[in-house]
Design a protein around this motif. Structure first.
Motif, PDB file in Angstrom:
ATOM      1  N   GLY A  14       5.010 -12.294 -62.352  1.00 13.92           N
ATOM      2  CA  GLY A  14       4.718 -12.487 -60.719  1.00 13.92           C
ATOM      3  C   GLY A  14       4.101 -13.989 -60.453  1.00 13.92           C
ATOM      4  O   GLY A  14       3.828 -14.264 -59.360  1.00 13.92           O
ATOM      5  N   ILE A  15       4.264 -14.971 -61.445  1.00 10.53           N
ATOM      6  CA  ILE A  15       4.232 -16.178 -61.276  1.00 10.53           C
ATOM      7  C   ILE A  15       5.313 -16.899 -60.809  1.00 10.53           C
ATOM      8  O   ILE A  15       6.290 -17.140 -61.502  1.00 10.53           O
ATOM      9  CB  ILE A  15       3.783 -16.853 -62.637  1.00 10.53           C
ATOM     10  CG1 ILE A  15       2.290 -16.109 -63.243  1.00 10.53           C
ATOM     11  CG2 ILE A  15       3.394 -18.482 -62.328  1.00 10.53           C
ATOM     12  CD1 ILE A  15       1.930 -16.651 -64.328  1.00 10.53           C
ATOM     13  N   ASP A  36       0.732 -21.828 -56.257  1.00 13.58           N
ATOM     14  CA  ASP A  36      -0.375 -21.105 -56.195  1.00 13.58           C
ATOM     15  C   ASP A  36      -0.848 -19.924 -56.823  1.00 13.58           C
ATOM     16  O   ASP A  36      -1.789 -19.798 -57.283  1.00 13.58           O
ATOM     17  CB  ASP A  36      -0.322 -20.361 -54.530  1.00 13.58           C
ATOM     18  CG  ASP A  36      -0.224 -21.415 -53.280  1.00 13.58           C
ATOM     19  OD1 ASP A  36      -0.895 -22.739 -53.982  1.00 13.58           O
ATOM     20  OD2 ASP A  36      -0.024 -21.224 -52.495  1.00 13.58           O
ATOM     21  N   ARG A  37       0.235 -19.118 -57.466  1.00 10.41           N
ATOM     22  CA  ARG A  37       0.144 -18.094 -58.203  1.00 10.41           C
ATOM     23  C   ARG A  37      -0.256 -18.592 -59.548  1.00 10.41           C
ATOM     24  O   ARG A  37      -0.892 -17.876 -60.206  1.00 10.41           O
ATOM     25  CB  ARG A  37       1.312 -16.939 -58.276  1.00 10.41           C
ATOM     26  CG  ARG A  37       0.964 -15.879 -59.107  1.00 10.41           C
ATOM     27  CD  ARG A  37       0.007 -14.917 -58.387  1.00 10.41           C
ATOM     28  NE  ARG A  37      -0.180 -13.897 -59.253  1.00 10.41           N
ATOM     29  CZ  ARG A  37      -1.539 -13.344 -59.822  1.00 10.41           C
ATOM     30  NH1 ARG A  37      -2.456 -13.908 -59.269  1.00 10.41           N
ATOM     31  NH2 ARG A  37      -1.478 -12.389 -60.382  1.00 10.41           N
ATOM     32  N   THR A  93      -3.686 -17.882 -61.756  1.00  9.14           N
ATOM     33  CA  THR A  93      -3.645 -17.333 -62.798  1.00  9.14           C
ATOM     34  C   THR A  93      -4.324 -17.901 -64.163  1.00  9.14           C
ATOM     35  O   THR A  93      -5.130 -17.535 -64.838  1.00  9.14           O
ATOM     36  CB  THR A  93      -2.211 -17.018 -63.464  1.00  9.14           C
ATOM     37  OG1 THR A  93      -1.403 -16.236 -62.484  1.00  9.14           O
ATOM     38  CG2 THR A  93      -2.019 -16.341 -64.733  1.00  9.14           C
TER      39      THR A  93
END
Length: 74
Positions: free
Chosen positions: A19-20, A24-25, A29
């Motif tokens: 999901g990266i 922002d992600r 993380t």
């Protein structure tokens, strides 16, 4: 990931995967406790240049002090 980091402590490396897709992600993380990132999802959805956004965000966090920041400007 935060719970995993709390259980394992700082001496055990955690690799954030899945999901990266953007900076922002990636930052979320890392803040949750990851030591490393795998951005394969970003490559799948955003192409081979997906790492540039992530790298630029990390360099901004370091105030551009890293060699990677200088590479991004060239």
């Amino acid at each position: 990931m935060e719970q995993l980091r709390a259980e394992l402590g700082s001496g055990f490396p955690i690799i954030g995967v899945g999901g990266i897709v953007d900076a922002d992600r990636a930052l979320a993380t890392l803040r949750a406790g990851a030591n490393l990132l795998q951005i394969y999802t970003g490559f799948a959805y955003r192409g081979p240049c997906a790492h540039r956004d992530v790298l630029a965000a990390l360099c901004r966090l370091a105030d551009g002090a890293s060699p990677a920041a200088r590479m991004m400007d060239s």
